[in-house]
Design an enzyme around this catalytic site. Structure first.
Site, PDB file in Angstrom:
ATOM      1  N   TYR A  76       0.827  -1.201   0.000  1.00  0.00           N
ATOM      2  CA  TYR A  76       0.000   0.000   0.000  1.00  0.00           C
ATOM      3  C   TYR A  76       0.861   1.251   0.000  1.00  0.00           C
ATOM      4  O   TYR A  76       2.072   1.176   0.185  1.00  0.00           O
ATOM      5  CB  TYR A  76      -0.958  -0.002   1.205  1.00  0.00           C
ATOM      6  CG  TYR A  76      -0.328   0.311   2.543  1.00  0.00           C
ATOM      7  CD1 TYR A  76       0.512  -0.589   3.182  1.00  0.00           C
ATOM      8  CD2 TYR A  76      -0.574   1.533   3.181  1.00  0.00           C
ATOM      9  CE1 TYR A  76       1.081  -0.292   4.410  1.00  0.00           C
ATOM     10  CE2 TYR A  76      -0.011   1.836   4.410  1.00  0.00           C
ATOM     11  CZ  TYR A  76       0.817   0.921   5.024  1.00  0.00           C
ATOM     12  OH  TYR A  76       1.386   1.213   6.240  1.00  0.00           O
ATOM     13  N   GLU A 116      11.806   2.280  14.473  1.00  0.00           N
ATOM     14  CA  GLU A 116      10.921   3.343  13.989  1.00  0.00           C
ATOM     15  C   GLU A 116       9.649   3.330  14.812  1.00  0.00           C
ATOM     16  O   GLU A 116       9.465   2.490  15.688  1.00  0.00           O
ATOM     17  CB  GLU A 116      10.617   3.158  12.490  1.00  0.00           C
ATOM     18  CG  GLU A 116      10.018   1.818  12.140  1.00  0.00           C
ATOM     19  CD  GLU A 116       9.845   1.576  10.639  1.00  0.00           C
ATOM     20  OE1 GLU A 116       9.779   2.537   9.865  1.00  0.00           O
ATOM     21  OE2 GLU A 116       9.755   0.394  10.259  1.00  0.00           O
TER      22      GLU A 116
HETATM   23  N1  PDD Z   1       2.851   4.933   7.405  1.00  0.00           N
HETATM   24  N2  PDD Z   1       7.506   3.678   8.988  1.00  0.00           N
HETATM   25  C1  PDD Z   1       6.374   2.957   8.954  1.00  0.00           C
HETATM   26  C2  PDD Z   1       6.358   1.635   9.639  1.00  0.00           C
HETATM   27  C3  PDD Z   1       5.231   3.450   8.291  1.00  0.00           C
HETATM   28  O1  PDD Z   1       4.118   2.722   8.253  1.00  0.00           O
HETATM   29  C4  PDD Z   1       5.287   4.728   7.669  1.00  0.00           C
HETATM   30  C5  PDD Z   1       4.112   5.310   6.935  1.00  0.00           C
HETATM   31  C6  PDD Z   1       6.493   5.452   7.742  1.00  0.00           C
HETATM   32  C7  PDD Z   1       6.645   6.816   7.096  1.00  0.00           C
HETATM   33  O2  PDD Z   1       6.672   6.716   5.694  1.00  0.00           O
HETATM   34  P1  PDD Z   1       6.183   7.924   4.776  1.00  0.00           P
HETATM   35  O3  PDD Z   1       6.936   9.108   5.221  1.00  0.00           O
HETATM   36  O4  PDD Z   1       6.531   7.507   3.417  1.00  0.00           O
HETATM   37  O5  PDD Z   1       4.694   8.093   5.020  1.00  0.00           O
HETATM   38  C8  PDD Z   1       7.581   4.895   8.394  1.00  0.00           C
HETATM   39  C9  PDD Z   1       1.656   5.362   6.697  1.00  0.00           C
HETATM   40  C10 PDD Z   1       1.467   6.845   6.723  1.00  0.00           C
HETATM   41  C11 PDD Z   1       0.461   4.603   7.206  1.00  0.00           C
HETATM   42  O6  PDD Z   1       0.619   3.417   7.424  1.00  0.00           O
HETATM   43  O7  PDD Z   1      -0.628   5.177   7.353  1.00  0.00           O
END
Ligand code: PDD
Length: 287
Positions: free
Chosen positions: A33, A183
């Protein structure tokens, strides 16, 4: 008001959209996704999200069913049809519905991927009460699988992590592996000490955040030193500031870790500045 969503080439009212019970996303979490933010009806970092989508699909040997322009068209069409101003577009691609349950991957010639997109409105995205107060995080063990660089829909543990946080009166959880923070449950994690921004380096241990890449670029341009390395929980609790980044939260200040307040317990100046820069620059570059 009912949303218009996208399923396998069709735009439908959400109540009429259907995916098979044999879909491998449903049965086996066999899918990926992306979440792309929309500000002023425009997409933030569309190409970053598209490139990561291609990589996630290719790592799992799932065919990308659409080229960049068709993905962009679907995003824009949903924004227009739903009158979305502030919020996000969620997209999911699974290995499809072979019509039975089997561990073996189906033949892609006869089982095309399933594609779903929908909008989610969030009027508090930019002017966020949470960002003004900062969030509290707890720490939990990182027991996820070893390919966190692939953005799969296996989100049970992150979801459990957020529930553990909620039970303890916190907003989110930071995950810890071999003594170091990997993270957040749905975001990348950072600390700031003596003006230096510290965040784990990219590997299979974390998702390669699109917001992370942009924020680190803006930080370097603003002469803020960046160290890409692991940090321990003890180091985090002794930091001057902390924050997380994601498409849905931008730069979100963290003011408490496992009940330990950072600084004055309010969002720090550097995290707040980075949030401003990120929003301003992303707005300018949105398409
Ligand atoms: N989540 N780490 C994890 C485990 C994540 O699920 C996400 C993003 C990020 C940040 O990635 P980005 O900056 O590309 O959004 C880091 C999304 C927003 C979600 O699951 O809703």
């Amino acid at each position: 008001m009912s949303r218009i969503v996208y399923v396998n080439g069709e735009y439908l009212p959400e109540g009429e959209a259907q995916v098979s019970i044999f879909d491998r996303g449903f049965l086996m979490a066999d899918g990926v996704y992306e979440v792309t933010t929309v500000i002023d009806g425009k997409l933030i970092d569309f190409d970053g999200h598209f490139t990561r989508l291609e990589r996630s699909l290719s790592e799992l040997d799932i065919r990308n069913p659409m080229d960049r322009d068709r993905w962009l068209e679907a995003h824009r069409e949903l924004i227009a049809r739903n009158g979305l101003d502030l919020g996000m577009i969620y997209l999911q691609v699974t290995r499809g519905a072979p019509g039975d349950r089997d561990f073996i991957f189906p033949d892609p010639e006869t089982t095309p991927p399933t594609v779903v997109l929908f909008t989610q409105s969030n009027p508090a995205l930019v002017d966020s009460p949470k960002a003004r107060k900062g969030i509290k995080v707890i720490s939990i063990d990182d027991i996820r699988w070893g390919r966190r660089d692939i953005k799969t829909v296996q989100l049970l543990y992150p979801s459990m992590g957020k529930m553990m946080a909620q039970k303890q009166g916190a907003d989110d959880a930071w995950m810890v592996q071999d003594g170091e923070v990997t993270e957040g449950t749905s975001n990348n994690a950072y600390i700031i000490k003596n003006g230096r921004i510290i965040t784990r380096k990219l590997s299979n241990d974390i998702l390669h955040g699109i917001t992370r890449a942009a924020v680190l670029r803006f930080a370097r341009e603003a002469q803020m030193p960046v160290e890409e390395r692991g940090f321990t929980l003890e180091e985090a609790k002794a930091a001057d500031e902390a924050f997380v980044t994601s498409a849905s939260t931008f730069v979100m200040p963290v003011v408490e870790i496992d009940g330990v307040r950072l600084g004055e317990g309010v969002p720090g100046p550097l995290a707040s500045r980075l949030r401003e820069i990120y929003i301003e620059e992303s707005r300018k570059a949105a398409i």
